[in-house]
Design an enzyme around this catalytic site. Sequence first.
Site, PDB file in Angstrom:
ATOM      1  N   ARG A 101       0.843  -1.200   0.000  1.00 38.65           N
ATOM      2  CA  ARG A 101       0.000   0.000   0.000  1.00 38.65           C
ATOM      3  C   ARG A 101       0.881   1.253   0.000  1.00 38.65           C
ATOM      4  O   ARG A 101       0.615   2.229  -0.707  1.00 38.65           O
ATOM      5  CB  ARG A 101      -0.901   0.015   1.245  1.00 38.65           C
ATOM      6  CG  ARG A 101      -1.901  -1.107   1.345  1.00 38.65           C
ATOM      7  CD  ARG A 101      -3.285  -0.725   0.931  1.00 38.65           C
ATOM      8  NE  ARG A 101      -3.814   0.448   1.620  1.00 38.65           N
ATOM      9  CZ  ARG A 101      -4.327   0.449   2.859  1.00 38.65           C
ATOM     10  NH1 ARG A 101      -4.322  -0.659   3.573  1.00 38.65           N
ATOM     11  NH2 ARG A 101      -4.825   1.540   3.384  1.00 38.65           N
TER      12      ARG A 101
ATOM     13  N   ASP B  99      -3.246   7.641   3.669  1.00 41.56           N
ATOM     14  CA  ASP B  99      -2.360   8.271   2.674  1.00 41.56           C
ATOM     15  C   ASP B  99      -2.070   9.718   3.099  1.00 41.56           C
ATOM     16  O   ASP B  99      -2.741  10.266   3.975  1.00 41.56           O
ATOM     17  CB  ASP B  99      -2.991   8.196   1.264  1.00 41.56           C
ATOM     18  CG  ASP B  99      -4.264   9.039   1.122  1.00 41.56           C
ATOM     19  OD1 ASP B  99      -5.311   8.490   0.737  1.00 41.56           O
ATOM     20  OD2 ASP B  99      -4.209  10.256   1.410  1.00 41.56           O
TER      21      ASP B  99
ATOM     22  N   HIS C  45      -6.906   7.325  11.758  1.00 42.23           N
ATOM     23  CA  HIS C  45      -6.529   5.916  11.615  1.00 42.23           C
ATOM     24  C   HIS C  45      -5.044   5.744  11.323  1.00 42.23           C
ATOM     25  O   HIS C  45      -4.625   4.685  10.843  1.00 42.23           O
ATOM     26  CB  HIS C  45      -7.378   5.240  10.532  1.00 42.23           C
ATOM     27  CG  HIS C  45      -8.801   5.077  10.958  1.00 42.23           C
ATOM     28  ND1 HIS C  45      -9.823   4.876  10.066  1.00 42.23           N
ATOM     29  CD2 HIS C  45      -9.380   5.113  12.180  1.00 42.23           C
ATOM     30  CE1 HIS C  45     -10.970   4.783  10.742  1.00 42.23           C
ATOM     31  NE2 HIS C  45     -10.720   4.943  12.019  1.00 42.23           N
TER      32      HIS C  45
ATOM     33  N   CYS D 217      14.585  -0.640  14.906  1.00 42.06           N
ATOM     34  CA  CYS D 217      14.058   0.633  15.435  1.00 42.06           C
ATOM     35  C   CYS D 217      15.226   1.603  15.610  1.00 42.06           C
ATOM     36  O   CYS D 217      16.243   1.232  16.228  1.00 42.06           O
ATOM     37  CB  CYS D 217      13.385   0.375  16.774  1.00 42.06           C
ATOM     38  SG  CYS D 217      13.014   1.893  17.694  1.00 42.06           S
TER      39      CYS D 217
HETATM   40  C1  BV8 Z   1     -12.742   0.922  17.715  1.00 40.94           C
HETATM   41  C2  BV8 Z   1      -6.845   1.765   8.658  1.00 40.94           C
HETATM   42  C3  BV8 Z   1     -13.021   1.101  20.070  1.00 40.94           C
HETATM   43  C4  BV8 Z   1      -6.393   0.475   8.087  1.00 40.94           C
HETATM   44  C5  BV8 Z   1      -9.165   1.350   9.099  1.00 40.94           C
HETATM   45  C6  BV8 Z   1     -18.189  -5.626  15.714  1.00 40.94           C
HETATM   46  C7  BV8 Z   1     -17.082  -6.439  15.881  1.00 40.94           C
HETATM   47  C8  BV8 Z   1     -15.784  -5.908  15.981  1.00 40.94           C
HETATM   48  C9  BV8 Z   1     -15.583  -4.537  15.913  1.00 40.94           C
HETATM   49  C10 BV8 Z   1     -16.706  -3.743  15.742  1.00 40.94           C
HETATM   50  C11 BV8 Z   1     -17.980  -4.265  15.647  1.00 40.94           C
HETATM   51  N1  BV8 Z   1     -18.850  -3.235  15.477  1.00 40.94           N
HETATM   52  C12 BV8 Z   1     -18.157  -2.075  15.465  1.00 40.94           C
HETATM   53  C13 BV8 Z   1     -16.854  -2.387  15.640  1.00 40.94           C
HETATM   54  C14 BV8 Z   1     -15.770  -1.466  15.722  1.00 40.94           C
HETATM   55  C15 BV8 Z   1     -15.019  -1.438  14.406  1.00 40.94           C
HETATM   56  C16 BV8 Z   1     -15.968  -1.306  13.240  1.00 40.94           C
HETATM   57  O1  BV8 Z   1     -16.552  -0.245  13.044  1.00 40.94           O
HETATM   58  N2  BV8 Z   1     -16.109  -2.398  12.448  1.00 40.94           N
HETATM   59  C17 BV8 Z   1     -16.994  -2.371  11.300  1.00 40.94           C
HETATM   60  C18 BV8 Z   1     -16.409  -3.283  10.196  1.00 40.94           C
HETATM   61  C19 BV8 Z   1     -18.373  -2.847  11.748  1.00 40.94           C
HETATM   62  N3  BV8 Z   1     -14.193  -0.267  14.516  1.00 40.94           N
HETATM   63  C20 BV8 Z   1     -12.978  -0.395  15.082  1.00 40.94           C
HETATM   64  O2  BV8 Z   1     -12.461  -1.424  15.400  1.00 40.94           O
HETATM   65  C21 BV8 Z   1     -12.274   0.940  15.336  1.00 40.94           C
HETATM   66  N4  BV8 Z   1     -11.860   0.958  16.714  1.00 40.94           N
HETATM   67  O3  BV8 Z   1     -13.940   0.799  17.555  1.00 40.94           O
HETATM   68  O4  BV8 Z   1     -12.133   1.010  18.955  1.00 40.94           O
HETATM   69  C22 BV8 Z   1     -13.228   2.540  20.367  1.00 40.94           C
HETATM   70  C23 BV8 Z   1     -14.251   3.241  19.726  1.00 40.94           C
HETATM   71  C24 BV8 Z   1     -14.429   4.586  20.038  1.00 40.94           C
HETATM   72  C25 BV8 Z   1     -13.597   5.214  20.953  1.00 40.94           C
HETATM   73  C26 BV8 Z   1     -12.577   4.478  21.561  1.00 40.94           C
HETATM   74  C27 BV8 Z   1     -12.390   3.136  21.265  1.00 40.94           C
HETATM   75  C28 BV8 Z   1     -11.043   1.102  14.483  1.00 40.94           C
HETATM   76  C29 BV8 Z   1     -11.432   1.066  13.031  1.00 40.94           C
HETATM   77  C30 BV8 Z   1     -10.244   1.492  12.175  1.00 40.94           C
HETATM   78  C31 BV8 Z   1      -9.856   0.385  11.218  1.00 40.94           C
HETATM   79  N5  BV8 Z   1      -8.868   0.905  10.282  1.00 40.94           N
HETATM   80  N6  BV8 Z   1      -8.252   1.905   8.307  1.00 40.94           N
HETATM   81  C32 BV8 Z   1      -5.930   0.681   6.694  1.00 40.94           C
HETATM   82  O5  BV8 Z   1      -6.218   1.729   6.091  1.00 40.94           O
HETATM   83  O6  BV8 Z   1      -5.278  -0.252   6.208  1.00 40.94           O
HETATM   84  S1  BV8 Z   1     -10.757   1.298   8.552  1.00 40.94           S
HETATM   85  C33 BV8 Z   1     -10.911   1.730   6.912  1.00 40.94           C
HETATM   86  O7  BV8 Z   1     -12.246   1.393   6.485  1.00 40.94           O
HETATM   87  C34 BV8 Z   1     -10.873   3.214   6.660  1.00 40.94           C
HETATM   88  O8  BV8 Z   1      -9.905   3.850   7.435  1.00 40.94           O
HETATM   89  C35 BV8 Z   1     -12.253   3.708   6.975  1.00 40.94           C
HETATM   90  O9  BV8 Z   1     -12.380   4.077   8.332  1.00 40.94           O
HETATM   91  C36 BV8 Z   1     -13.085   2.483   6.807  1.00 40.94           C
HETATM   92  C37 BV8 Z   1     -14.164   2.711   5.780  1.00 40.94           C
HETATM   93  O10 BV8 Z   1     -13.521   2.907   4.590  1.00 40.94           O
HETATM   94  P1  BV8 Z   1     -13.908   4.183   3.686  1.00 40.94           P
HETATM   95  O11 BV8 Z   1     -12.839   5.191   3.876  1.00 40.94           O
HETATM   96  O12 BV8 Z   1     -15.294   4.617   3.920  1.00 40.94           O
HETATM   97  O13 BV8 Z   1     -13.769   3.522   2.270  1.00 40.94           O
HETATM   98  P2  BV8 Z   1     -14.805   2.509   1.583  1.00 40.94           P
HETATM   99  O14 BV8 Z   1     -14.069   1.786   0.508  1.00 40.94           O
HETATM  100  O15 BV8 Z   1     -15.530   1.729   2.639  1.00 40.94           O
HETATM  101  O16 BV8 Z   1     -15.862   3.493   0.916  1.00 40.94           O
HETATM  102  C38 BV8 Z   1     -15.425   4.365  -0.114  1.00 40.94           C
HETATM  103  C39 BV8 Z   1     -16.564   5.320  -0.354  1.00 40.94           C
HETATM  104  O17 BV8 Z   1     -16.132   6.288  -1.312  1.00 40.94           O
HETATM  105  C40 BV8 Z   1     -17.787   4.628  -0.943  1.00 40.94           C
HETATM  106  O18 BV8 Z   1     -18.939   5.136  -0.295  1.00 40.94           O
HETATM  107  C41 BV8 Z   1     -17.745   5.030  -2.421  1.00 40.94           C
HETATM  108  O19 BV8 Z   1     -19.050   5.191  -2.933  1.00 40.94           O
HETATM  109  C42 BV8 Z   1     -17.063   6.360  -2.344  1.00 40.94           C
HETATM  110  N7  BV8 Z   1     -16.318   6.699  -3.566  1.00 40.94           N
HETATM  111  C43 BV8 Z   1     -15.639   5.856  -4.388  1.00 40.94           C
HETATM  112  N8  BV8 Z   1     -15.078   6.567  -5.394  1.00 40.94           N
HETATM  113  C44 BV8 Z   1     -15.398   7.878  -5.171  1.00 40.94           C
HETATM  114  C45 BV8 Z   1     -16.178   7.963  -4.012  1.00 40.94           C
HETATM  115  N9  BV8 Z   1     -16.660   9.117  -3.551  1.00 40.94           N
HETATM  116  C46 BV8 Z   1     -16.349  10.238  -4.243  1.00 40.94           C
HETATM  117  N10 BV8 Z   1     -15.609  10.242  -5.364  1.00 40.94           N
HETATM  118  C47 BV8 Z   1     -15.113   9.088  -5.857  1.00 40.94           C
HETATM  119  N11 BV8 Z   1     -14.380   9.102  -6.989  1.00 40.94           N
END
Ligand code: BV8
Length: 233
Positions: A63, A99, A114, A141
């Site tokens: 990435r 990024d 993130h 490190c």
């Molecule tokens: C946390 C870094 C506690 C990695 C990322 C059940 C079980 C286990 C966990 C959970 C659960 N329910 C909830 C959770 C918590 C979990 C979660 O939400 N899981 C989901 C799957 C249900 N969250 C966590 O674990 C987080 N931590 O909760 O800790 C806490 C909470 C609060 C306070 C204290 C403690 C940590 C989550 C972070 C994970 N890391 N990224 C890496 O990058 O490699 S997540 C990653 O996916 C992104 O960072 C982003 O956050 C997430 C969603 O991705 P998007 O950016 O939205 O991208 P996506 O592809 O999904 O969508 C793209 C969009 O763009 C689309 O809508 C598309 O239509 C649009 N698009 C496309 N092209 C265009 C466009 N729009 C405009 N123009 C274009 N050209």
Amino acid sequence: MSHLRNIVILTGAGVSAESGIDTFRDANDGRGGLWEQHRVEDVATPEAFARNPGLVQRFYDMRRAAIQTKQPNAAHHALARLEAQWRGGTVTLITQNVDDLHDRAGSHNLIHMHGEHLSVWCTACDTRHRWTAPLIDGPACPTCARPALRPDIVWFGEVPYRMDDIHQAMRDVDLFVSIGTSGAVYPAAGLVRMARDLGAQTLELNLERSQGSAWFHESRFGPATQVVPVWVD
Ligand code: BV8
């Protein structure tokens, strides 16, 4: 927008899509967030790193190498222009993206909730360093010389960075704008509800409807390089 003093913007992978950086869940690419047949949710976790560090390091080295070749697009530049030109209030940019395209476009009041692909974290001495070499090669490190560096990226199940700064910015929000995110991941996806509870206006700029669309007063659909500059200018 003149009466709207404090603007909070949340971006996701969609804002970088037209720069050539893959999104996670885009149906359009047909892979649905797969990488080497692994779901991102299965690779971006501490458990995956403990189980198979080489796979995870390779995923992030790949990435990182891909991001190095990409440039900010018109949406990143428009957001940097907004921050530079906005008077009488604040513009806070919260990004879920690892990024550095917002950074390179010139955004300064920027929160990488993130983490960042160019940062590495030593789990032995808890120091952070600028990335210099593929982690798969096990670089030492710079502080403690141990080969304990991991991507400085928030994985699933880990606590996002700078939540205090995010809540501070949200306290005074007048306009919350979500750009290029599917609204799939929390706590980022919950910010629009926080904005609504605080009485702010909410606007979504996205390619298509997202999981959060129902929470926005207004949604404008289209590619970020078109809808974001139109909104900013
Ligand atoms: C946390 C870094 C506690 C990695 C990322 C059940 C079980 C286990 C966990 C959970 C659960 N329910 C909830 C959770 C918590 C979990 C979660 O939400 N899981 C989901 C799957 C249900 N969250 C966590 O674990 C987080 N931590 O909760 O800790 C806490 C909470 C609060 C306070 C204290 C403690 C940590 C989550 C972070 C994970 N890391 N990224 C890496 O990058 O490699 S997540 C990653 O996916 C992104 O960072 C982003 O956050 C997430 C969603 O991705 P998007 O950016 O939205 O991208 P996506 O592809 O999904 O969508 C793209 C969009 O763009 C689309 O809508 C598309 O239509 C649009 N698009 C496309 N092209 C265009 C466009 N729009 C405009 N123009 C274009 N050209």
